[in-house]
Design a protein around this motif. Sequence first.
Motif, mmCIF file in Angstrom:
data_model
loop_
_atom_site.group_PDB
_atom_site.id
_atom_site.type_symbol
_atom_site.label_atom_id
_atom_site.label_comp_id
_atom_site.label_asym_id
_atom_site.label_seq_id
_atom_site.Cartn_x
_atom_site.Cartn_y
_atom_site.Cartn_z
ATOM 1 N N SER A 182 0.827 -1.208 0.000
ATOM 2 C CA SER A 182 0.000 0.000 0.000
ATOM 3 C C SER A 182 0.861 1.259 0.000
ATOM 4 O O SER A 182 0.560 2.227 -0.724
ATOM 5 C CB SER A 182 -0.934 0.002 1.211
ATOM 6 O OG SER A 182 -0.202 0.004 2.432
ATOM 7 N N TYR A 206 1.018 3.848 -3.078
ATOM 8 C CA TYR A 206 0.722 5.265 -2.832
ATOM 9 C C TYR A 206 1.838 6.152 -3.365
ATOM 10 O O TYR A 206 1.587 7.194 -3.989
ATOM 11 C CB TYR A 206 0.524 5.491 -1.340
ATOM 12 C CG TYR A 206 0.380 6.940 -0.948
ATOM 13 C CD1 TYR A 206 -0.809 7.627 -1.165
ATOM 14 C CD2 TYR A 206 1.441 7.630 -0.353
ATOM 15 C CE1 TYR A 206 -0.953 8.954 -0.808
ATOM 16 C CE2 TYR A 206 1.317 8.958 0.012
ATOM 17 C CZ TYR A 206 0.123 9.610 -0.219
ATOM 18 O OH TYR A 206 -0.009 10.940 0.125
ATOM 19 N N PHE A 212 -2.505 -1.441 -5.795
ATOM 20 C CA PHE A 212 -2.675 -0.217 -5.028
ATOM 21 C C PHE A 212 -2.423 1.023 -5.884
ATOM 22 O O PHE A 212 -3.133 2.026 -5.743
ATOM 23 C CB PHE A 212 -1.745 -0.208 -3.811
ATOM 24 C CG PHE A 212 -2.311 -0.932 -2.627
ATOM 25 C CD1 PHE A 212 -3.273 -0.341 -1.836
ATOM 26 C CD2 PHE A 212 -1.873 -2.213 -2.303
ATOM 27 C CE1 PHE A 212 -3.803 -1.010 -0.738
ATOM 28 C CE2 PHE A 212 -2.399 -2.881 -1.212
ATOM 29 C CZ PHE A 212 -3.370 -2.286 -0.425
ATOM 30 N N PHE A 268 -5.437 1.707 -7.989
ATOM 31 C CA PHE A 268 -6.555 2.180 -7.177
ATOM 32 C C PHE A 268 -6.349 3.631 -6.756
ATOM 33 O O PHE A 268 -7.275 4.453 -6.857
ATOM 34 C CB PHE A 268 -6.704 1.294 -5.938
ATOM 35 C CG PHE A 268 -7.895 1.634 -5.091
ATOM 36 C CD1 PHE A 268 -9.146 1.144 -5.404
ATOM 37 C CD2 PHE A 268 -7.755 2.439 -3.971
ATOM 38 C CE1 PHE A 268 -10.260 1.466 -4.624
ATOM 39 C CE2 PHE A 268 -8.850 2.753 -3.179
ATOM 40 C CZ PHE A 268 -10.108 2.266 -3.509
ATOM 41 N N PHE A 269 -5.156 3.977 -6.298
ATOM 42 C CA PHE A 269 -4.892 5.334 -5.828
ATOM 43 C C PHE A 269 -4.901 6.358 -6.962
ATOM 44 O O PHE A 269 -5.105 7.547 -6.717
ATOM 45 C CB PHE A 269 -3.553 5.392 -5.089
ATOM 46 C CG PHE A 269 -3.572 4.700 -3.754
ATOM 47 C CD1 PHE A 269 -4.687 4.774 -2.931
ATOM 48 C CD2 PHE A 269 -2.476 3.970 -3.309
ATOM 49 C CE1 PHE A 269 -4.716 4.139 -1.696
ATOM 50 C CE2 PHE A 269 -2.492 3.334 -2.079
ATOM 51 C CZ PHE A 269 -3.615 3.420 -1.270
ATOM 52 N N TYR A 285 -6.288 8.307 2.742
ATOM 53 C CA TYR A 285 -6.342 7.258 1.722
ATOM 54 C C TYR A 285 -6.703 5.886 2.292
ATOM 55 O O TYR A 285 -7.477 5.148 1.671
ATOM 56 C CB TYR A 285 -5.007 7.191 0.972
ATOM 57 C CG TYR A 285 -4.879 8.264 -0.074
ATOM 58 C CD1 TYR A 285 -5.298 8.041 -1.377
ATOM 59 C CD2 TYR A 285 -4.358 9.519 0.244
ATOM 60 C CE1 TYR A 285 -5.193 9.027 -2.339
ATOM 61 C CE2 TYR A 285 -4.251 10.509 -0.707
ATOM 62 C CZ TYR A 285 -4.668 10.264 -1.998
ATOM 63 O OH TYR A 285 -4.592 11.252 -2.963
ATOM 64 N N SER A 342 -9.938 3.153 1.267
ATOM 65 C CA SER A 342 -9.392 2.069 0.445
ATOM 66 C C SER A 342 -9.763 0.687 0.954
ATOM 67 O O SER A 342 -8.992 -0.264 0.807
ATOM 68 C CB SER A 342 -7.856 2.206 0.382
ATOM 69 O OG SER A 342 -7.482 3.480 -0.088
ATOM 70 N N LYS A 343 -10.920 0.549 1.577
ATOM 71 C CA LYS A 343 -11.337 -0.749 2.085
ATOM 72 C C LYS A 343 -11.417 -1.786 0.969
ATOM 73 O O LYS A 343 -11.056 -2.951 1.158
ATOM 74 C CB LYS A 343 -12.687 -0.631 2.792
ATOM 75 C CG LYS A 343 -12.657 0.205 4.059
ATOM 76 C CD LYS A 343 -14.042 0.274 4.678
ATOM 77 C CE LYS A 343 -14.038 1.124 5.945
ATOM 78 N NZ LYS A 343 -15.396 1.229 6.538
ATOM 79 N N ILE A 387 -9.758 -2.093 -1.940
ATOM 80 C CA ILE A 387 -8.493 -2.618 -2.457
ATOM 81 C C ILE A 387 -7.748 -3.407 -1.388
ATOM 82 O O ILE A 387 -7.068 -4.400 -1.692
ATOM 83 C CB ILE A 387 -7.613 -1.471 -3.013
ATOM 84 C CG1 ILE A 387 -6.456 -2.045 -3.827
ATOM 85 C CG2 ILE A 387 -7.125 -0.570 -1.908
ATOM 86 C CD1 ILE A 387 -6.894 -2.855 -5.023
ATOM 87 N N GLY A 424 -13.148 -3.853 -5.513
ATOM 88 C CA GLY A 424 -11.725 -3.593 -5.744
ATOM 89 C C GLY A 424 -11.274 -4.011 -7.120
ATOM 90 O O GLY A 424 -10.476 -3.321 -7.773
ATOM 91 N N THR A 469 -12.627 -1.310 -9.630
ATOM 92 C CA THR A 469 -11.984 -0.010 -9.561
ATOM 93 C C THR A 469 -10.528 -0.041 -10.026
ATOM 94 O O THR A 469 -9.998 0.981 -10.447
ATOM 95 C CB THR A 469 -12.034 0.542 -8.138
ATOM 96 O OG1 THR A 469 -11.500 -0.416 -7.228
ATOM 97 C CG2 THR A 469 -13.456 0.876 -7.739
ATOM 98 N N THR A 470 -9.874 -1.186 -9.947
ATOM 99 C CA THR A 470 -8.487 -1.264 -10.414
ATOM 100 C C THR A 470 -8.390 -1.617 -11.886
ATOM 101 O O THR A 470 -7.307 -1.609 -12.458
ATOM 102 C CB THR A 470 -7.688 -2.314 -9.615
ATOM 103 O OG1 THR A 470 -8.385 -3.549 -9.622
ATOM 104 C CG2 THR A 470 -7.480 -1.847 -8.195
#
Length: 288
Positions: free
Chosen positions: A89, A93, A169, A172-173, A199, A203-204, A206, A280, A283-284
Motif C-alpha cells: 500500500s 501510494y 494499489f 486504485f490510488f 487514503y 481504500s477498504k 483494495i 476492488g 476499480t483497479t
Amino acid sequence: MKKSRVRQGLLLLLMVFFCAVIMLPFLIMFFTSLKTSSEIAAPVFRLLPEKWLFSNYADAMKSSDWGRFFYNTFFVTVVATGISLVINSMAGYAFARLNFKGRDMLFMLALVGMMIPQQVTMLPNFVAMKYFPLAGGNNILGQGGTGLINTYAGVVAPYIAGAFGVFLFRQFFLNFPKALDEAAKIDGLTRFGTFVRVYIPLSKAIFATLIVFKTTSTWNEYTWPLIITAKKDMWTVQLALSVFKEEFVTQWNYLMAATTLIMLPLLVLYIFMQKYFVEGIVTTGIKG
C-alpha cells in the motif's frame, strides 16, 4: 419483450450449467470424504455415499498433529498478508501520488517481478535464506549455520511483498482526484499523514482485494514450504496432506476430509470479503 425473456432464461440456464460444472469437483471431494475405503475402491462409481461417515473428519485430524499444521499455516498467512498490506500500500501510494525523479522507471522495474515465474526465484530465495547474516548460527558473512531454514521468518520472507500488490494499489490510488491531496495539504497533513488519515479509510475495497489474493496464495502454497522446511513441526497444511499418502495406498476418504477442512477458511474469507473484493477488482480495472 418475449425475446428478451427467452434470452434471459437461456442466459440463466447457461449460468446454472457452468456453476454445476465448477461445483462438481467440490461435491465429489465432499462426498468422497464421507465414504469408506472399500466404497471408494468399488468398481462402480457412486456420487453419494451409502453410509455418511462424518467420523472420517475426526479420524483424519487424529492421524497427525493437525493442530500444529493449522497453526503454522495460519501464522504464516496472517503475518505475510499483514506485512504485505503495509509494504504494497505504501509503495502503491508513492508511485501513484508522489512525484519524484525516476518514478516511472522504478515502477516498470517493479512490474518485471510480475513477468518472472515464481519457480525461477525459488533457488535464489533459498540461498538468501540459508546464508542470511546473523541468523541460525551464521556469522556476519552468512556462514557457519542454517540461516532462516526451518523458521517462520524463512517461510514468510518471500511473501511479504510483490509487484502485483504494488500494481493493485497504484491503480486504485490513481482514481483519486488531485484536489484530495491539496485539501489534505491545506489542513496541515504531511504526505504520510494524508496516506494514513485520508487514503487508507477510503481504500477498504483494495485492501480486501489484496487480502483475498494474498491469503489464498499463501494458504495454498506448497513448493516453498517444502523447500525451506525440513522438520515436521514446521509443516503447513498443504505439506501435511502427505500423511495420507503411502507408497502404494492413499487414504482417499481422510485425504478428502482434510482437504475440505483446509478449504473452509478460504471459503469463509471470500464470503465475508466478496462485496469489497468485487468492488476492488472493478476499480483497479483488472479483468478475468
